[in-house]
Design a protein around this motif. Structure first.
Motif, PDB file in Angstrom:
ATOM      1  N   GLN A 403      21.645  -1.518 -10.836  1.00 59.56           N
ATOM      2  CA  GLN A 403      20.930  -2.760 -11.658  1.00 59.56           C
ATOM      3  C   GLN A 403      21.736  -2.591 -13.062  1.00 59.56           C
ATOM      4  O   GLN A 403      21.921  -3.878 -13.735  1.00 59.56           O
ATOM      5  CB  GLN A 403      19.564  -2.586 -11.747  1.00 59.56           C
ATOM      6  CG  GLN A 403      18.960  -3.053 -10.330  1.00 59.56           C
ATOM      7  CD  GLN A 403      17.566  -3.363 -10.551  1.00 59.56           C
ATOM      8  OE1 GLN A 403      16.854  -3.144 -11.575  1.00 59.56           O
ATOM      9  NE2 GLN A 403      16.842  -3.865  -9.624  1.00 59.56           N
ATOM     10  N   GLY A 404      21.852  -1.544 -13.697  1.00 60.11           N
ATOM     11  CA  GLY A 404      22.459  -1.405 -15.128  1.00 60.11           C
ATOM     12  C   GLY A 404      23.794  -2.038 -14.802  1.00 60.11           C
ATOM     13  O   GLY A 404      24.333  -2.830 -15.875  1.00 60.11           O
ATOM     14  N   SER A 405      24.506  -1.845 -13.774  1.00 62.67           N
ATOM     15  CA  SER A 405      25.914  -2.063 -14.006  1.00 62.67           C
ATOM     16  C   SER A 405      25.845  -3.669 -13.585  1.00 62.67           C
ATOM     17  O   SER A 405      26.724  -4.488 -14.319  1.00 62.67           O
ATOM     18  CB  SER A 405      26.715  -1.589 -12.710  1.00 62.67           C
ATOM     19  OG  SER A 405      27.907  -2.092 -12.655  1.00 62.67           O
ATOM     20  N   ARG A 406      25.060  -4.095 -12.741  1.00 59.15           N
ATOM     21  CA  ARG A 406      25.080  -5.595 -12.482  1.00 59.15           C
ATOM     22  C   ARG A 406      24.747  -6.145 -13.795  1.00 59.15           C
ATOM     23  O   ARG A 406      24.988  -7.379 -13.969  1.00 59.15           O
ATOM     24  CB  ARG A 406      24.032  -6.115 -11.350  1.00 59.15           C
ATOM     25  CG  ARG A 406      24.304  -5.226 -10.111  1.00 59.15           C
ATOM     26  CD  ARG A 406      25.780  -5.778  -9.484  1.00 59.15           C
ATOM     27  NE  ARG A 406      25.760  -7.334  -9.292  1.00 59.15           N
ATOM     28  CZ  ARG A 406      25.767  -7.713  -8.208  1.00 59.15           C
ATOM     29  NH1 ARG A 406      25.343  -7.065  -7.234  1.00 59.15           N
ATOM     30  NH2 ARG A 406      25.713  -9.119  -8.112  1.00 59.15           N
ATOM     31  N   ALA A 407      23.887  -5.860 -14.321  1.00 57.24           N
ATOM     32  CA  ALA A 407      23.194  -6.297 -15.766  1.00 57.24           C
ATOM     33  C   ALA A 407      24.294  -6.492 -16.735  1.00 57.24           C
ATOM     34  O   ALA A 407      24.158  -7.372 -17.847  1.00 57.24           O
ATOM     35  CB  ALA A 407      22.052  -5.774 -16.294  1.00 57.24           C
ATOM     36  N   LEU A 408      25.116  -5.664 -16.661  1.00 57.64           N
ATOM     37  CA  LEU A 408      26.282  -5.927 -17.455  1.00 57.64           C
ATOM     38  C   LEU A 408      27.509  -6.740 -17.142  1.00 57.64           C
ATOM     39  O   LEU A 408      28.593  -6.889 -17.845  1.00 57.64           O
ATOM     40  CB  LEU A 408      27.045  -4.307 -17.843  1.00 57.64           C
ATOM     41  CG  LEU A 408      26.353  -3.576 -18.579  1.00 57.64           C
ATOM     42  CD1 LEU A 408      27.066  -2.080 -18.543  1.00 57.64           C
ATOM     43  CD2 LEU A 408      26.440  -3.937 -20.094  1.00 57.64           C
ATOM     44  N   GLY A 409      27.188  -7.384 -16.102  1.00 55.89           N
ATOM     45  CA  GLY A 409      28.247  -8.612 -15.739  1.00 55.89           C
ATOM     46  C   GLY A 409      29.144  -7.888 -14.622  1.00 55.89           C
ATOM     47  O   GLY A 409      30.110  -8.703 -14.175  1.00 55.89           O
ATOM     48  N   ALA A 410      28.658  -6.742 -13.837  1.00 52.61           N
ATOM     49  CA  ALA A 410      29.931  -6.193 -12.858  1.00 52.61           C
ATOM     50  C   ALA A 410      29.407  -6.830 -11.622  1.00 52.61           C
ATOM     51  O   ALA A 410      28.133  -7.157 -11.540  1.00 52.61           O
ATOM     52  CB  ALA A 410      29.707  -4.734 -12.844  1.00 52.61           C
TER      53      ALA A 410
END
Lengths: 531, 272
Positions: A403-410
């Motif tokens: 989720q952290g990665s997705r929240a950075l726009g990945a």
């Protein structure tokens, strides 16, 4: 209260006992194999036995066997297969009149006919005598033998490299010619190829002549020996690998001899239908096959696991696939061998031959067992292990990191590629370790997809393209079986079985160790996973 | 004007809520959300003022985290979520099919309840977002990493071990690293989902201090369980209860003089 405590305590002991038993068995396996295998290379004393019926034997005591009716009998390794026809004899101890440890007795390891036990008499060059008497022979032997070793090396160079190269070129030209013929090619090209072929043929003939003269020179010196019962034998000195006086060996020499024998075992090719010499081609074949298998199995297994864990929607289909994958691991390995033969060798190999190697047909190139097909078969066999381990590795990566990665726009793929898969790497490597261990020990399926008891060439050599994936190969597992149970001289090679098994264990251990070190490095890099 | 406001210099500097909200950076417009059949958000309208700290408070399960995750469309990742209504970012809908969700998430960053550094080095954690969005040159990355860590107040503590694993840091450091990671991609809004709930008071104080510095550049929206934290650290507060927005106002106003009975009950500790 006390009763409940008692039950608890005894359960603790039960579990501890089970573990202890496991450990004892593992240690026993290794100790037994190591002792039996390593003991083989240690030189024992040569014993001369004079029997009451006048027979005299010289040899190493192999083992003793007591029989309540007939007393103890001794098995003696007497060698001299070319003289007496048998390597071993049984001697009834009651018949022994004199037992001595003769100082002059020698053991000759030679490239043909196995060991010779006897007494040195002379070294002859044709009719000329270079040395006479035990002491003189022992003194002179070293320098003559060194010369012979150089000649032998030269002969091998010509045989393997130069003639091998010429043969390779001739075969290539022959196939090119055939291709030109099949394509109805023009006569100019054909004439050109034929003249090249003639040139190579000329080179070949010259090499053969050279080889003949070298061989004649190589075989000119003879080592004359006498057996315990007085028969003289002249052995081509060049065929001698070692001349040892076991009964007068100093401790240093004994250790040197031991090390040199182990070195030979690990680095030399086998001789005498695998009963003597080394296991290098088998080590090489095993390692190379495991290596190719790893290259294939990791990407396939990891990709499949990623789809199953990350993309596929949990449901009946995924569950069925997962069960099927797990069951695949339980299919008897010989079944995979049969599949490999049918699919890889006949179907794929056959198609490759028809498409790319029509000129060498009907001789198959890829349409017969080879190291590539063996590796692919094993990859199929071990892919479930990699899938399961990778899936576990992926599942252990916390959702929070994703989720952290997705929240950075990945994107999903970027997250997978840059965060999830690197974090799952230790799990993937665990799968690889298990797969490699399994593959290195597998024998049955390989027997029908490319493993042979004696491969004339390694799958890697100096001829373009250097790696020959279509070649047959040797394997330590099969070597054990072949040496131990298919050999003409079962008693003599028994220790080789243990030594080879020890090597196989060490090879598996070494490959695993490399992977484990890699895994630990990755773990350290990503630290004690606190997430 | 409330007398309390006049006495409080910080609040006194604020323009009126209406003025600030004339052009909100983010605005939810009668937003409803269902997880399958159960409705988690009910017709929520809420405007988030630019470069201010807005707190979302309310009892567990009131939907404040769900609302937060609507603003960067992180709920898209959850199966079975259905959304009605709209959210406008700089006046345009974030649910427009034309909108690039990954670009949106770059502009609206997020810090999670439990610190979630990637199993990579400290440097790579901060550089991650930039790499994703196409920055590759080492020099640029080094600059961004340093700047972000400085802004997150972490630089001095970690500058000597940038290439060690981020998982070896303390909890508070990890959370500030996550903030550094979020601001490295230069977002406009940072969503904070109970960022201090797993931290000790000292680490919490550091983060709150940091938030005050960050609001110079960024709009902050924080979900918190801790009413003292909301009172201390935020400029505006929205109180949510059972999926509805009960009240929204200046933090001082809402805590001292709530206009709704439910808000008063909650902040005075009668439930929640």
């Amino acid at each position: 209260m006390t009763r409940r405590k008692l039950i608890g305590d005894s359960l603790t002991f039960l579990t501890a006992g089970a573990l202890a038993l496991d450990i004892i068995f593992v240690i026993a396996v290794i100790v037994l194999i190591a002792a039996k295998g390593l003991g083989h290379f240690w030189q024992k004393d040569l014993i001369e036995l004079k029997l009451n019926d006048g027979r005299v034997y010289l040899g190493e005591i192999w083992n003793r066997e007591s029989n309540p009716d007939a007393g103890t009998r001794v098995r003696l390794k007497v060698g001299n297969r070319d003289v007496s026809g048998t390597d071993f004899i049984w001697v009834d101890e009651r018949q022994v009149e004199v037992q001595t440890i003769p100082v002059n007795a020698v053991l000759v390891e030679r490239s043909e006919w196995g060991n010779f036990y006897g007494y040195p008499v002379a070294i002859r060059h044709g009719d000329r005598i270079l040395a006479e008497g035990s002491a003189a022979v022992m003194r002179r032997f070293g320098s003559v033998h060194a010369e012979k070793s150089r000649q032998l090396q030269r002969i091998h160079e010509i045989e393997k490299d130069e003639i091998g190269d010429v043969n390779f070129q001739i075969e290539k030209l022959r196939l090119t010619l055939r291709r030109v013929e099949l394509g109805g090619g023009d006569s100019a090209a054909r004439a050109e190829l034929e003249s090249q072929l003639d040139a190579q043929q000329y080179r070949y003939d010259r090499l053969v002549t050279k080889l003949e003269s070298l061989n004649a020179e190589f075989e000119s010196e003879r080592l004359v020996l006498e057996t315990a019962d007085g028969i003289e034998r002249a052995i081509v000195l060049g065929h001698v690998i070692r001349l040892v006086q076991p009964n007068v060996l100093s401790a240093v020499d004994a250790i040197g001899l031991y090390a040199s024998r182990i070195g030979e075992f690990l680095t030399a090719e086998s001789r005498e239908s695998n009963t003597e010499g080394g296991v290098f081609p088998a080590i090489f074949g095993t390692v190379m096959m495991v290596f190719i298998m790893s290259i294939v199995v990791v990407p396939f297994g990891v990709l499949a696991a990623i789809y199953l864990r990350e993309y596929a929607k949990e449901g009946l289909a995924v569950r069925v696939v997962r069960i099927a994958v797990n069951n695949l691991a339980g299919v008897p390995s010989i079944v995979f061998g049969v599949f490999g033969l049918g699919f890889f060798v006949y179907l794929m190999g056959g198609s490759i031959d028809r498409l790319f190697y029509p000129e060498s047909l009907p001789n198959p190139t890829f349409g017969t067992g080879g190291i590539l097909w063996a590796s692919l078969t094993l990859a199929l066999l071990t892919v479930p292990v990699v899938i399961v381990a990778t899936e576990e590795g992926l599942a252990a990566v916390p959702q929070a990191a994703r989720q952290g990665s997705r929240a950075l726009g990945a994107t999903r793929f970027e997250t997978l590629w840059r965060v999830v898969v690197p974090a799952a790497m230790p799990g993937i490597l665990t799968g690889l370790i298990l797969a490699m261990a399994r593959a290195a020990g597998e024998v049955a399926p390989l027997m029908i997809v490319g493993m042979v008891k004696l491969a004339p060439t390694l799958p890697v050599d100096g001829n373009f393209p250097f790696v020959h994936l279509e070649r047959k190969f040797m394997h330590l597992g099969f070597h054990i079986f072949d040496v131990g149970f298919q050999s003409p001289n079962v008693e003599a090679v028994k220790p080789m079985v243990f030594a080879t098994a020890l090597v196989l264990i060490l090879v598996v251990l070494a490959t695993n160790l490399i992977a484990i070190l890699l895994r630990n490095r990755l773990r350290r890099k990503y630290a004690a996973s606190a997430v | 004007m409330n007398s309390k406001l006049e006495r409080d210099p910080q609040l006194h500097n604020h323009r009126d809520l209406e003025t600030v909200l004339e052009k909100p950076i983010l605005a939810a417009e009668s937003l409803s959300l269902w997880y399958g059949a159960s409705q988690a958000l009910k017709e929520i309208s809420l405007s988030i003022p630019e470069r201010r700290i807005t707190a979302l408070i309310g009892p567990s399960g009131c939907g404040k985290s769900t609302l937060l995750r609507c603003f960067n469309r992180l709920n898209d990742l959850v199966d079975g979520v259905r959304i009605e209504g709209d959210i406008r970012f700089h006046g345009s809908s974030i649910f427009d099919p034309e909108v690039d969700v990954n670009g949106l998430r770059r502009q609206i960053g997020m810090v999670f309840q439990k610190s979630n550094p990637f199993p990579k080095s400290i440097f790579e954690n901060v550089a991650y977002g930039c790499r994703i969005h196409g920055m590759n040159r080492k020099r640029e990355l080094e600059e961004v990493v340093e700047r972000s860590l400085v802004r997150a107040g972490l630089w001095d503590e970690v500058k000597d071990r940038l290439h060690e694993s981020a998982l070896g840091m303390s909890g508070g450091q990890q959370q500030r690293l996550c903030i550094a990671r979020a601001i490295a991609v230069e977002p406009e809004v940072i969503l904070l989902d109970e960022p201090c709930s797993a931290l000790d008071p000292i680490a919490t104080a550091k983060i709150e201090e940091l938030m005050q510095e960050l609001k110079e550049r960024y709009t902050l929206l924080i979900v918190t369980h801790n009413m003292q934290q909301a009172a201390r650290a935020s400029d505006y507060t929205a109180f949510m209860y059972l999926g509805e927005r009960v009240e929204f106002g200046e933090t001082g106003q809402l805590f001292v003089n709530p206009s709704e009975k439910q808000t008063e009950d909650y902040i005075s500790g009668r439930f929640g």
